[in-house]
Design a protein around this motif. Structure first.
Motif, PDB file in Angstrom:
ATOM      1  N   ASN A 120       0.820  -1.212   0.000  1.00  0.00           N
ATOM      2  CA  ASN A 120       0.000   0.000   0.000  1.00  0.00           C
ATOM      3  C   ASN A 120       0.862   1.274   0.000  1.00  0.00           C
ATOM      4  N   ALA A 121       2.119   1.162   0.461  1.00  0.00           N
ATOM      5  CA  ALA A 121       2.966   2.367   0.517  1.00  0.00           C
ATOM      6  C   ALA A 121       3.260   2.906  -0.886  1.00  0.00           C
ATOM      7  N   VAL A 122       3.217   2.045  -1.916  1.00  0.00           N
ATOM      8  CA  VAL A 122       3.473   2.538  -3.279  1.00  0.00           C
ATOM      9  C   VAL A 122       2.388   3.520  -3.732  1.00  0.00           C
ATOM     10  N   GLY A 123       1.290   3.579  -2.997  1.00  0.00           N
ATOM     11  CA  GLY A 123       0.226   4.549  -3.281  1.00  0.00           C
ATOM     12  C   GLY A 123       0.741   5.984  -3.246  1.00  0.00           C
ATOM     13  N   LEU A 124       1.858   6.191  -2.573  1.00  0.00           N
ATOM     14  CA  LEU A 124       2.487   7.503  -2.437  1.00  0.00           C
ATOM     15  C   LEU A 124       2.679   8.247  -3.764  1.00  0.00           C
ATOM     16  N   CYS A 125       2.957   7.522  -4.848  1.00  0.00           N
ATOM     17  CA  CYS A 125       3.263   8.194  -6.126  1.00  0.00           C
ATOM     18  C   CYS A 125       2.005   8.664  -6.837  1.00  0.00           C
ATOM     19  N   GLY A 126       0.835   8.314  -6.327  1.00  0.00           N
ATOM     20  CA  GLY A 126      -0.403   8.818  -6.913  1.00  0.00           C
ATOM     21  C   GLY A 126      -1.120   7.806  -7.788  1.00  0.00           C
ATOM     22  N   LEU A 127      -0.459   6.705  -8.136  1.00  0.00           N
ATOM     23  CA  LEU A 127      -1.162   5.678  -8.922  1.00  0.00           C
ATOM     24  C   LEU A 127      -2.135   4.985  -7.976  1.00  0.00           C
ATOM     25  N   GLN A 128      -3.405   4.891  -8.403  1.00  0.00           N
ATOM     26  CA  GLN A 128      -4.416   4.419  -7.455  1.00  0.00           C
ATOM     27  C   GLN A 128      -4.295   2.918  -7.199  1.00  0.00           C
ATOM     28  N   LEU A 129      -4.347   2.557  -5.932  1.00  0.00           N
ATOM     29  CA  LEU A 129      -4.090   1.167  -5.552  1.00  0.00           C
ATOM     30  C   LEU A 129      -5.091   0.201  -6.166  1.00  0.00           C
ATOM     31  N   GLN A 231      13.697   7.981   1.805  1.00  0.00           N
ATOM     32  CA  GLN A 231      13.031   7.229   0.735  1.00  0.00           C
ATOM     33  C   GLN A 231      13.145   7.983  -0.597  1.00  0.00           C
ATOM     34  N   MET A 232      13.111   7.234  -1.698  1.00  0.00           N
ATOM     35  CA  MET A 232      13.203   7.845  -3.035  1.00  0.00           C
ATOM     36  C   MET A 232      12.081   7.340  -3.908  1.00  0.00           C
ATOM     37  N   VAL A 233      11.462   8.251  -4.657  1.00  0.00           N
ATOM     38  CA  VAL A 233      10.421   7.883  -5.621  1.00  0.00           C
ATOM     39  C   VAL A 233      10.733   8.656  -6.895  1.00  0.00           C
ATOM     40  N   VAL A 234      10.998   7.953  -7.984  1.00  0.00           N
ATOM     41  CA  VAL A 234      11.282   8.643  -9.252  1.00  0.00           C
ATOM     42  C   VAL A 234      10.498   7.964 -10.377  1.00  0.00           C
ATOM     43  N   ALA A 235       9.784   8.803 -11.163  1.00  0.00           N
ATOM     44  CA  ALA A 235       9.014   8.278 -12.298  1.00  0.00           C
ATOM     45  C   ALA A 235       9.717   8.652 -13.591  1.00  0.00           C
ATOM     46  N   GLY A 236       9.709   7.723 -14.531  1.00  0.00           N
ATOM     47  CA  GLY A 236      10.328   8.004 -15.834  1.00  0.00           C
ATOM     48  C   GLY A 236      10.279   6.755 -16.685  1.00  0.00           C
ATOM     49  N   SER A 237      10.797   6.866 -17.906  1.00  0.00           N
ATOM     50  CA  SER A 237      10.823   5.681 -18.768  1.00  0.00           C
ATOM     51  C   SER A 237      11.848   4.703 -18.183  1.00  0.00           C
ATOM     52  N   MET A 238      11.772   3.442 -18.625  1.00  0.00           N
ATOM     53  CA  MET A 238      12.762   2.458 -18.151  1.00  0.00           C
ATOM     54  C   MET A 238      14.163   2.977 -18.434  1.00  0.00           C
ATOM     55  N   PRO A 261      -6.242  11.308 -15.307  1.00  0.00           N
ATOM     56  CA  PRO A 261      -5.609  12.631 -15.174  1.00  0.00           C
ATOM     57  C   PRO A 261      -5.165  12.954 -13.743  1.00  0.00           C
ATOM     58  N   VAL A 262      -5.921  12.487 -12.740  1.00  0.00           N
ATOM     59  CA  VAL A 262      -5.521  12.788 -11.346  1.00  0.00           C
ATOM     60  C   VAL A 262      -4.222  12.043 -11.001  1.00  0.00           C
ATOM     61  N   GLU A 263      -4.090  10.827 -11.506  1.00  0.00           N
ATOM     62  CA  GLU A 263      -2.859  10.052 -11.268  1.00  0.00           C
ATOM     63  C   GLU A 263      -1.682  10.790 -11.923  1.00  0.00           C
ATOM     64  N   GLU A 264      -1.929  11.288 -13.142  1.00  0.00           N
ATOM     65  CA  GLU A 264      -0.842  11.977 -13.867  1.00  0.00           C
ATOM     66  C   GLU A 264      -0.398  13.241 -13.138  1.00  0.00           C
ATOM     67  N   GLU A 265      -1.391  13.954 -12.583  1.00  0.00           N
ATOM     68  CA  GLU A 265      -1.079  15.194 -11.876  1.00  0.00           C
ATOM     69  C   GLU A 265      -0.126  14.924 -10.711  1.00  0.00           C
ATOM     70  N   MET A 266      -0.399  13.836  -9.994  1.00  0.00           N
ATOM     71  CA  MET A 266       0.431  13.484  -8.834  1.00  0.00           C
ATOM     72  C   MET A 266       1.809  12.976  -9.292  1.00  0.00           C
ATOM     73  N   LEU A 267       1.816  12.162 -10.348  1.00  0.00           N
ATOM     74  CA  LEU A 267       3.097  11.605 -10.844  1.00  0.00           C
ATOM     75  C   LEU A 267       4.072  12.705 -11.261  1.00  0.00           C
ATOM     76  N   GLU A 268       3.507  13.823 -11.726  1.00  0.00           N
ATOM     77  CA  GLU A 268       4.337  14.958 -12.143  1.00  0.00           C
ATOM     78  C   GLU A 268       5.341  15.378 -11.073  1.00  0.00           C
ATOM     79  N   PHE A 269       4.944  15.233  -9.800  1.00  0.00           N
ATOM     80  CA  PHE A 269       5.839  15.631  -8.702  1.00  0.00           C
ATOM     81  C   PHE A 269       7.078  14.736  -8.616  1.00  0.00           C
ATOM     82  N   TYR A 270       7.000  13.552  -9.256  1.00  0.00           N
ATOM     83  CA  TYR A 270       8.070  12.569  -9.081  1.00  0.00           C
ATOM     84  C   TYR A 270       8.880  12.314 -10.355  1.00  0.00           C
ATOM     85  N   THR A 271       8.700  13.174 -11.378  1.00  0.00           N
ATOM     86  CA  THR A 271       9.439  12.906 -12.626  1.00  0.00           C
ATOM     87  C   THR A 271      10.946  13.041 -12.378  1.00  0.00           C
ATOM     88  N   LEU A 272      11.714  12.472 -13.303  1.00  0.00           N
ATOM     89  CA  LEU A 272      13.174  12.542 -13.186  1.00  0.00           C
ATOM     90  C   LEU A 272      13.619  14.006 -13.138  1.00  0.00           C
TER      91      LEU A 272
END
Ligand SMILES: C[S@@+](CC[C@H](N)C(=O)[O-])C[C@H]1O[C@@H](n2cnc3c(N)ncnc32)[C@H](O)[C@@H]1O
Length: 282
Positions: A120-129, A231-238, A261-272
Motif C-alpha cells: 500500500n505504501a506505493v500509493g504515495l506516487c499517486g497511482l491508485q491502488l 526514501q526515493m520515488v522517481v518516475a520516468g521511462s525504463m 488525469p488525477v494520477e498523472e497530476e500526482m506523478l508529475e511531482f516525481y518525474t526525473l
C-alpha cells in the motif's frame, strides 16, 4: 498464543501501539529476516535497537529456521505467548499464510496485528491502488536459470490498462552451490536486487519474447526505502530510470498502466526532472 505482528516499513518505531503491547506480553520474540528488511537492516546493531525499544530479547528467524523449526515455534506458542514479527504487514508476503494455517491446524490461537506494507505504501506516487493488476516477483537471473513467467502476468495487466507492482529478489543467507556440493553449508553474502538490475532483466525478457508488452520508453516508477527518511520515488521511462542511482535497498518498481488525469497530476511531482531539480537544491 501466537501473535503475528507487522513492524511497518521504516524502523523500530513503526510498530503499532497494539503491536508493542502484544510484544511486551510475550515470553519469546522472533523476527523474520528473509522476506523484507527495515531501514537499518537486521545486523546485530539493528536488532539491538528493536530489543531496546521493545524491552525484549529477540531471536532472528531466517528462512531455514522458519521452515525447519516452525513446529518448535508453534509448540512454544501452545504453552506461552510468542511473537512473530514481520517487516511490513504479515500478509504483505505470501510466506506467512502458511505459518498461520499450520498454527490453526494445530489448535494454536493466533492473533494478527497489521501494519503498513509495501503493497500500500506505493500509493504515495499517486497511482491508485485499486488500478493495479497481479503483483510479480522478479528473481535474480543466473547463467543457467532465467525464469520469465512474469512476462505473461505483465502482459495481462497491461492489456487491461492496469499497473504492475514488481517486487525485487532478496537473497539473505543463501547456501552457495559449491558448499552444498561439498556437503557443508556456507552462505553467500546477502544480495538485494536494484531497480537497475530489474529493468535490465525485464528488457532482456522483452527482447527474447518479442511481444511488445513494454519497452525502454515504458513509464515506470522506482521506489527505494519506502517509509524511511531518505526514501526515493522517481518516475520516468525504463531508459531514464536506468540512469538513476536509487542507493541502498530495498527497491521495488511499478510498470505504469493506463493513467487517469488525477494520477498523472500526482506523478508529475516525481518525474526525473523534478528529482534532478531537488538534488541541485540540496
Ligand atoms: C515480500 S515483499 C514485502 C513484504 C512485507 N511483509 C511487506 O508487507 O511490505 C518484499 C519486497 O518488497 C519490496 N519492498 C519491501 N519493503 C520495501 C521498502 N521499504 N521500499 C521499497 N521496496 C520495498 C522489495 O522489492 C522487497 O524485495
Amino acid at each position: 498464543m501466537l501473535y503475528v505482528i507487522g513492524l511497518g516499513l521504516g524502523d523500530e518505531r513503526d510498530i503499532t501501539l497494539k503491536g508493542l503491547e502484544a510484544v511486551k506480553k510475550c515470553d519469546k520474540v522472533y523476527v523474520e529476516a528473509y522476506t523484507s528488511l527495515l531501514s537499518f537492516g537486521l545486523s546485530s546493531s539493528g536488532l539491538s535497537s528493536l530489543e531496546e525499544l521493545y524491552g525484549k530479547s529477540i531471536t532472528l528467524a531466517d528462512r531455514e529456521m522458519v521452515e525447519e523449526k516452525v513446529d518448535d515455534i508453534l509448540s512454544e506458542a501452545r504453552e506461552s505467548n510468542v511473537a512473530f514479527l514481520v517487516v511490513g504487514d504479515p500478509f504483505g508476503a505470501t510466506t506467512h499464510t502458511d505459518l498461520v494455517v499450520r498454527a490453526k491446524k494445530l489448535g494454536v490461537e493466533v492473533e494478527v496485528i497489521h501494519n503498513a506494507s509495501v503493497m500500500n505504501a506505493v500509493g504515495l506516487c499517486g497511482l491508485q491502488l485499486y488500478r493495479y493488476g497481479e503483483t510479480i516477483s522478479l528473481p535474480f537471473f543466473t547463467d543457467t536459470w532465467r525464469p520469465d513467467s512474469f512476462y505473461e502476468k505483465i502482459q495481462s495487466n497491461r492489456v487491461l490498462g492496469l499497473h504492475t507492482l514488481c517486487l525485487l529478489d532478496i537473497r539473505v543467507k543463501e547456501p552457495s552451490l559449491e558448499s552444498l556440493c561439498r556437503g557443508r553449508k556456507q552462505y553467500e553474502p546477502p544480495k538485494y536486487m536494484t531497480i537497475g538490475t530489474a529493468i535490465e532483466q525485464l528488457l532482456e525478457v522483452e527482447h527474447s519474447r518479442g511481444q511488445s508488452v513494454y519497452n525502454e520508453d515504458t513509464t515506470c516508477v522506482g521506489f527505494a526505502r519506502l517509509g524511511s527518511k531518505d526514501q526515493m520515488v522517481v518516475a520516468g521511462s525504463m531508459k531514464e530510470l536506468l540512469t538513476v542511482d536509487f542507493g541502498a535497498p530495498l527497491h521495488c518498481l511499478v510498470i505504469v498502466g493506463k493513467t487517469h488525469p488525477v494520477e498523472e497530476e500526482m506523478l508529475e511531482f516525481y518525474t526525473l526532472k523534478e528529482y534532478l531539480k531537488s538534488q541541485k537544491k540540496t
